[in-house]
Scaffold this motif. Sequence first.
Motif, PDB file in Angstrom:
ATOM      1  N   VAL A 129     -27.728   5.107  33.975  1.00  0.00           N
ATOM      2  CA  VAL A 129     -27.257   3.917  33.269  1.00  0.00           C
ATOM      3  C   VAL A 129     -28.465   3.186  32.697  1.00  0.00           C
ATOM      4  CG1 VAL A 129     -26.003   1.737  33.473  1.00  0.00           C
ATOM      5  CG2 VAL A 129     -25.308   3.695  34.844  1.00  0.00           C
ATOM      6  N   PRO A 130     -28.428   2.853  31.397  1.00  0.00           N
ATOM      7  CA  PRO A 130     -29.550   2.094  30.830  1.00  0.00           C
ATOM      8  C   PRO A 130     -29.789   0.798  31.590  1.00  0.00           C
ATOM      9  CG  PRO A 130     -28.095   2.900  29.099  1.00  0.00           C
ATOM     10  CD  PRO A 130     -27.400   3.170  30.389  1.00  0.00           C
ATOM     11  N   THR A 131     -31.011   0.336  31.564  1.00  0.00           N
ATOM     12  CA  THR A 131     -31.334  -0.913  32.259  1.00  0.00           C
ATOM     13  C   THR A 131     -30.431  -2.036  31.748  1.00  0.00           C
ATOM     14  OG1 THR A 131     -33.064  -1.258  30.608  1.00  0.00           O
ATOM     15  CG2 THR A 131     -33.734  -0.350  32.733  1.00  0.00           C
ATOM     16  N   GLY A 132     -29.953  -2.835  32.707  1.00  0.00           N
ATOM     17  CA  GLY A 132     -29.025  -3.899  32.353  1.00  0.00           C
ATOM     18  C   GLY A 132     -27.591  -3.421  32.251  1.00  0.00           C
ATOM     19  N   GLY A 133     -27.335  -2.185  32.713  1.00  0.00           N
ATOM     20  CA  GLY A 133     -25.994  -1.619  32.600  1.00  0.00           C
ATOM     21  C   GLY A 133     -25.077  -1.921  33.765  1.00  0.00           C
ATOM     22  N   GLY A 134     -25.510  -2.768  34.699  1.00  0.00           N
ATOM     23  CA  GLY A 134     -24.655  -3.162  35.816  1.00  0.00           C
ATOM     24  C   GLY A 134     -24.530  -2.097  36.885  1.00  0.00           C
ATOM     25  N   LYS A 135     -25.610  -1.324  37.118  1.00  0.00           N
ATOM     26  CA  LYS A 135     -25.488  -0.199  38.037  1.00  0.00           C
ATOM     27  C   LYS A 135     -25.358  -0.616  39.499  1.00  0.00           C
ATOM     28  CE  LYS A 135     -30.494   0.712  37.860  1.00  0.00           C
ATOM     29  NZ  LYS A 135     -30.891  -0.001  39.069  1.00  0.00           N
ATOM     30  N   THR A 136     -25.819  -1.815  39.871  1.00  0.00           N
ATOM     31  CA  THR A 136     -25.702  -2.226  41.273  1.00  0.00           C
ATOM     32  C   THR A 136     -24.244  -2.302  41.701  1.00  0.00           C
ATOM     33  OG1 THR A 136     -27.775  -3.472  41.196  1.00  0.00           O
ATOM     34  CG2 THR A 136     -26.232  -4.036  42.949  1.00  0.00           C
ATOM     35  N   LEU A 137     -23.427  -3.031  40.955  1.00  0.00           N
ATOM     36  CA  LEU A 137     -22.014  -3.154  41.319  1.00  0.00           C
ATOM     37  C   LEU A 137     -21.241  -1.880  40.976  1.00  0.00           C
ATOM     38  CD1 LEU A 137     -21.063  -6.835  40.432  1.00  0.00           C
ATOM     39  CD2 LEU A 137     -21.800  -5.852  42.599  1.00  0.00           C
ATOM     40  N   ALA A 138     -21.659  -1.173  39.928  1.00  0.00           N
ATOM     41  CA  ALA A 138     -20.980   0.075  39.585  1.00  0.00           C
ATOM     42  C   ALA A 138     -21.176   1.112  40.683  1.00  0.00           C
ATOM     43  CB  ALA A 138     -21.496   0.607  38.251  1.00  0.00           C
ATOM     44  N   SER A 139     -22.416   1.227  41.178  1.00  0.00           N
ATOM     45  CA  SER A 139     -22.680   2.188  42.254  1.00  0.00           C
ATOM     46  C   SER A 139     -21.999   1.763  43.546  1.00  0.00           C
ATOM     47  CB  SER A 139     -24.190   2.335  42.473  1.00  0.00           C
ATOM     48  OG  SER A 139     -24.787   1.105  42.845  1.00  0.00           O
ATOM     49  N   LEU A 140     -21.910   0.454  43.797  1.00  0.00           N
ATOM     50  CA  LEU A 140     -21.188  -0.024  44.976  1.00  0.00           C
ATOM     51  C   LEU A 140     -19.709   0.329  44.868  1.00  0.00           C
ATOM     52  CD1 LEU A 140     -21.139  -1.661  47.633  1.00  0.00           C
ATOM     53  CD2 LEU A 140     -20.727  -3.702  46.246  1.00  0.00           C
ATOM     54  N   ARG A 141     -19.166   0.232  43.680  1.00  0.00           N
ATOM     55  CA  ARG A 141     -17.757   0.583  43.475  1.00  0.00           C
ATOM     56  C   ARG A 141     -17.525   2.057  43.776  1.00  0.00           C
ATOM     57  NH1 ARG A 141     -14.171  -0.652  37.976  1.00  0.00           N
ATOM     58  NH2 ARG A 141     -12.183  -1.062  39.083  1.00  0.00           N
ATOM     59  N   PHE A 142     -18.408   2.905  43.247  1.00  0.00           N
ATOM     60  CA  PHE A 142     -18.311   4.334  43.554  1.00  0.00           C
ATOM     61  C   PHE A 142     -18.394   4.551  45.060  1.00  0.00           C
ATOM     62  CE2 PHE A 142     -20.377   8.267  44.748  1.00  0.00           C
ATOM     63  CZ  PHE A 142     -19.641   9.228  44.067  1.00  0.00           C
ATOM     64  N   ALA A 143     -19.369   3.938  45.693  1.00  0.00           N
ATOM     65  CA  ALA A 143     -19.626   4.183  47.113  1.00  0.00           C
ATOM     66  C   ALA A 143     -18.464   3.749  47.989  1.00  0.00           C
ATOM     67  CB  ALA A 143     -20.915   3.465  47.537  1.00  0.00           C
ATOM     68  N   LEU A 144     -17.926   2.573  47.742  1.00  0.00           N
ATOM     69  CA  LEU A 144     -16.824   2.071  48.568  1.00  0.00           C
ATOM     70  C   LEU A 144     -15.580   2.949  48.432  1.00  0.00           C
ATOM     71  CD1 LEU A 144     -17.157  -1.790  48.061  1.00  0.00           C
ATOM     72  CD2 LEU A 144     -17.475  -0.534  50.196  1.00  0.00           C
ATOM     73  N   HIS A 145     -15.233   3.289  47.214  1.00  0.00           N
ATOM     74  CA  HIS A 145     -14.039   4.130  47.020  1.00  0.00           C
ATOM     75  C   HIS A 145     -14.275   5.545  47.537  1.00  0.00           C
ATOM     76  CE1 HIS A 145     -11.308   1.482  44.792  1.00  0.00           C
ATOM     77  NE2 HIS A 145     -12.391   0.954  44.251  1.00  0.00           N
ATOM     78  N   HIS A 146     -15.480   6.055  47.369  1.00  0.00           N
ATOM     79  CA  HIS A 146     -15.800   7.399  47.863  1.00  0.00           C
ATOM     80  C   HIS A 146     -15.782   7.423  49.391  1.00  0.00           C
ATOM     81  CE1 HIS A 146     -17.420  11.433  47.140  1.00  0.00           C
ATOM     82  NE2 HIS A 146     -18.285  11.228  48.130  1.00  0.00           N
ATOM     83  N   ALA A 147     -16.331   6.392  50.015  1.00  0.00           N
ATOM     84  CA  ALA A 147     -16.325   6.305  51.478  1.00  0.00           C
ATOM     85  C   ALA A 147     -14.910   6.219  52.014  1.00  0.00           C
ATOM     86  CB  ALA A 147     -17.138   5.097  51.934  1.00  0.00           C
ATOM     87  N   GLN A 148     -14.069   5.470  51.323  1.00  0.00           N
ATOM     88  CA  GLN A 148     -12.669   5.360  51.741  1.00  0.00           C
ATOM     89  C   GLN A 148     -11.948   6.693  51.558  1.00  0.00           C
ATOM     90  OE1 GLN A 148     -10.482   2.181  49.794  1.00  0.00           O
ATOM     91  NE2 GLN A 148      -8.525   3.220  50.124  1.00  0.00           N
ATOM     92  N   GLN A 149     -12.178   7.329  50.432  1.00  0.00           N
ATOM     93  CA  GLN A 149     -11.495   8.590  50.122  1.00  0.00           C
ATOM     94  C   GLN A 149     -11.840   9.682  51.129  1.00  0.00           C
ATOM     95  OE1 GLN A 149      -9.541   9.220  47.299  1.00  0.00           O
ATOM     96  NE2 GLN A 149      -9.295  11.426  47.535  1.00  0.00           N
ATOM     97  N   HIS A 150     -13.107   9.724  51.566  1.00  0.00           N
ATOM     98  CA  HIS A 150     -13.579  10.839  52.391  1.00  0.00           C
ATOM     99  C   HIS A 150     -13.946  10.418  53.813  1.00  0.00           C
ATOM    100  CE1 HIS A 150     -13.529  13.446  48.887  1.00  0.00           C
ATOM    101  NE2 HIS A 150     -14.198  12.521  48.221  1.00  0.00           N
ATOM    102  N   GLN A 151     -13.529   9.211  54.202  1.00  0.00           N
ATOM    103  CA  GLN A 151     -13.726   8.713  55.567  1.00  0.00           C
ATOM    104  C   GLN A 151     -15.190   8.813  56.001  1.00  0.00           C
ATOM    105  OE1 GLN A 151     -10.851  11.093  57.772  1.00  0.00           O
ATOM    106  NE2 GLN A 151      -9.229   9.622  57.368  1.00  0.00           N
ATOM    107  N   MET A 152     -16.055   8.317  55.140  1.00  0.00           N
ATOM    108  CA  MET A 152     -17.482   8.275  55.453  1.00  0.00           C
ATOM    109  C   MET A 152     -17.761   7.178  56.476  1.00  0.00           C
ATOM    110  SD  MET A 152     -18.773  10.668  53.554  1.00  0.00           S
ATOM    111  CE  MET A 152     -19.321  11.302  51.981  1.00  0.00           C
ATOM    112  N   ASP A 153     -18.912   7.266  57.120  1.00  0.00           N
ATOM    113  CA  ASP A 153     -19.269   6.291  58.154  1.00  0.00           C
ATOM    114  C   ASP A 153     -19.969   5.059  57.603  1.00  0.00           C
ATOM    115  OD1 ASP A 153     -18.171   7.920  60.039  1.00  0.00           O
ATOM    116  OD2 ASP A 153     -20.066   8.741  60.763  1.00  0.00           O
ATOM    117  N   ARG A 154     -20.829   5.245  56.606  1.00  0.00           N
ATOM    118  CA  ARG A 154     -21.568   4.091  56.086  1.00  0.00           C
ATOM    119  C   ARG A 154     -22.080   4.356  54.679  1.00  0.00           C
ATOM    120  NH1 ARG A 154     -23.640   5.717  60.292  1.00  0.00           N
ATOM    121  NH2 ARG A 154     -23.116   3.785  61.374  1.00  0.00           N
TER     122      ARG A 154
END
Length: 829
Positions: A290-315
């Motif tokens: 993602v280009p700088t300033g593309g909001g990757k902090t919250l975008a990556s958090l969104r991926f991580a939370l949904h991925h963790a929920q989908q696959h029952q990750m620990d952290r």
Amino acid sequence: MSKQIHDKEQTNQFVAHYRREDGTIQDVWSHLANVSDRAAANASKISLQEPASLCGLVHDLGKASQAFNDYIRSAEGLPTTSGTQQRMGRGSIDHSTAGAQWLYQHLKAMPGNVLSRQLLPLITASHHSELIDCLAPDGENRFLERMDKDKLRTHYDEVMTNLPDDFKEKMYLKAADPALEQSLHLVINKVMEAEDDRVTRAFKLGLLTRMLFSTLLDADRVDTIDHQNPTVALQRPDGQYISWITLTQRLEATLSQFTVTNDIDRYRQQVSERCREMATQEPGVFRLTVPTGGGKTLASLRFALHHAQQHQMDRIIYVVPYTAIIDQNARTIRNILETEAGEPAIVMEHHSNLDPRREVPDNDHFWTQNWDAPVVLTTMVQFLESFFGSGTGPVRRLHQMTRAVIIFDEIQSLPVRCTHMVNLAIRFLVKACHSTVVLCTATQPLLEAVQPASRALSSKAISEITPDVKALFQQFKRVKVNDETHGNYWTHEVLAGKIMTAAETTASVLAIFNTKKDAALVYDAVDDIRNETGSETKVFHLSTHMCPAHRRQILEDVNQCLNEKKPVICISTQLIEAGVDIDFTTVFRALAGLDSIQQAAGRCNRHGKISQGQLFLFQLQNENLSRLTDIREGKEVTLRLLNEYHNNPGDFDEDLLSAKAMNRYYEYYFYQRQSEMSYPLPRSAGVGNDSCLFDLLAENPQAVGAYQRINGQSPDMLLRQSFQTAAKAFQAIDKSTQGVIVPYGEEGERIIKSLCGLSPWDSPGELLKLSQQYAVNCYAHELNRLVAEGALHETTQGSGIYYLNGRHYSREKGLQLQGALQTMDTMTF
């Protein structure tokens, strides 16, 4: 309860731990059983519960000896079995070898135990130090030396006699379980890949050894802490966290409140939606470009939370290059996820500059020791130390990287010398540990293109979260690059004039330099012009010669000027580039690697408030990069790239900041530095010429060669690594610095006065933690200059804790190496 216990049954107990507060004894057999169960639970995530359980059951067998029992009872003031009260030094009684010797003798006698007969005794013998060398660099067989250690010194025969019958039966049953060896082979087969050669297979076997070691080590430490502090045991989260469903709902509620006011907002929203869609994919390696300033902090958090929920990750684990980014990202994530009063903490920070006054709950430092939290933010240094560092503290956390979503924020900041080791660590985490790794940056290094291919990431195994990177970069294009480098070398005074002129036109200017010296000189020159002309433009300076608390205040002041649209100039080193959310209309950047230039562009017109920001590349006269290898090498590659771009811009999509340009840059940069990627070791490491850390942790050819010269044959052992030697030689970053506490603000002065007022027997621990926000790291040559200036003082004689004279710390530029300040700009202490 009195410390003097006269009950005969208790006096004859073999003591593992003693709690002084209430006189409670934890006997050896209880401790071993507890550690066995907890180690098995830790290792179950990688299907190695049987080996971990057995190691836990025997790891402290040596404590069931009269010598150790007398030692610990004497230390605690309890009656001893022999009636003596002789005090012995800590660690003077070997209690970790007996269990390892039993494992080695028992397992090697059973046919087929190819892996377990060395791996399990090695882990058990190492649990009070760190993984020992199997072969030392000089060819000595350290593993066999430990297994053949005099049994009188390890109390082996006595311990075997003292074993309760039911405990002995349990040991033999676990050792006879076919799953012991089978589970190790299954994991090894899972982690081995088609592109692996013998060397990478040996390296991965070493990673597996360290991971299994982590499960035992953490189980041992946790059971010990919980016995000594029952309150901690009751409050320990132990993996029981708030559900991912709840946390994803909180994030989605926050995102739903965002409004789209311009194209940049819309593009950020599209990136975020793409992350949400890709979260349903199977675990693996993902790339979020993602280009700088593309909001990757919250975008990556969104991926991580949904991925963790989908696959029952620990952290979820964020790995970032700098502590300043952690502070910013943690605050953002905490504000979204920690919304209910009275809930357990969700976001944990673990880094060197953590202010202990912000740690929640009260026992947060216990959870930090093994990352017992759903969302962890840590540094690349902590990640690397967990995999490769020395001591037992960092490796304890390693098993928490299993079943995790691990986000490498600004992955381009990975030290070049660690490239091969980290590539294989990532492949190991995905293949063996059921984890997902996200490589997140605007400037993706070509980790799949390094040589040899056996130490690269597989391009086929990388899933692109944002597949059309070219289009994405075009959408986010909001900066024009002006190359002023061809044949031009500006003086500090000339550059200062250009910066002031730009400020008069565009209101906000950021200038970024490769060295602290150049930044300070240009700051002085700009300030002189400002004073001569009577300009009302605010001028600020940023560098690592300022303590973290000082830098944080400067950034707040700069942002206030920007928000109030007041004319402002910021003169900074590259510390401002990665992860700092700040927005200038014009940026000047000293020529460096293209990745740094891209990051600098991310501070220019960051939120698309004007049609086009301006980025000027320049070269300075007399710039000295002799000690800055990474910057010097990157600058050389960028010069080559600039020539190619000017000759044929079409090859780069007519944009120096395009993804195509970045790929070309890394092709050249990695080729130029490929000999450094296996962590070459200096001669001072004492492991021979042309050696590297990767070899020590793989087939260890120099040690094997030395063994062959001594013994006339190859060593009959599967693991040949010099684990301990490698760990002691490893440095995630240059550690040749020393922190100096500076009198910044009232708090900095208070800390210094408090440290100076301590008595010799007082512990400075809490004050030193506080001082991390008020310390500047200095290299040896800088320390020598400060000593010559009479600027350093020891808090108390012999403490080794130094503070800076206030006349050498400026409110404007921080630490001053030469010449005491004479103005009101100095600190008062």
